[in-house]
Design an enzyme around this catalytic site. Structure first.
Site, mmCIF file in Angstrom:
data_model
loop_
_atom_site.group_PDB
_atom_site.id
_atom_site.type_symbol
_atom_site.label_atom_id
_atom_site.label_comp_id
_atom_site.label_asym_id
_atom_site.label_seq_id
_atom_site.Cartn_x
_atom_site.Cartn_y
_atom_site.Cartn_z
ATOM 1 C CE LYS A 198 -3.788 -2.400 0.719
ATOM 2 N NZ LYS A 198 -4.662 -2.683 -0.367
ATOM 3 C CB CYS A 199 0.034 4.800 -0.721
ATOM 4 S SG CYS A 199 -0.182 4.796 -2.499
ATOM 5 N N PRO A 200 2.387 4.548 1.560
ATOM 6 C CG PRO A 200 3.905 5.784 2.906
ATOM 7 C CD PRO A 200 2.667 4.907 2.965
ATOM 8 C CG MET A 201 5.777 0.905 2.596
ATOM 9 S SD MET A 201 7.368 1.710 2.948
ATOM 10 C CE MET A 201 8.523 0.614 2.173
ATOM 11 C CB ALA B 78 -0.515 2.260 -5.126
#
Length: 108
Positions: free
Chosen positions: A35-38, A65
């Protein structure tokens, strides 16, 4: 970061783009399950490992994303070649690395 060879079309559906010369030299970054922010953090690191002009194929299964990764790549100065849902709930983002990219603050 380990970039893998491009998966076969059977694994994620048919390619959503013509396999022209400009896209032959590309790496794939499979971020399905993240998931965001990864998703953008890993995309940014992968882009740093590429040479200018190379294309990164990012696979995502997070709708947010699929919007944030291309938007952030554009803000970083890279060219987003295409974003497309290649199968239900799976997006492919093609990003061509541009040299000397600067963000809005003027930092590299």
């Amino acid at each position: 970061m380990n970039l893998t060879p491009d998966p076969s079309p059977k694994e994620i559906g048919e390619p959503s783009f013509p396999l022209g010369k400009e896209l032959e030299d590309r790496s794939v970054l499979d971020l399905r399950g993240l998931k965001c922010p990864m998703t953008f953090v890993k995309t940014k690191v992968a882009l740093e490992e590429l040479s200018d002009g190379q294309t990164l194929r990012v696979l995502l299964d997070d709708r947010l994303a699929s919007v944030d990764v291309p938007g952030n790549a554009t803000r970083e100065g890279h060219e987003v070649v295409q974003t497309k849902e290649v199968s239900p709930g799976v997006w492919e983002v093609l990003i061509r690395k541009q040299g000397k990219c600067y963000n809005e603050s003027g930092r590299r």
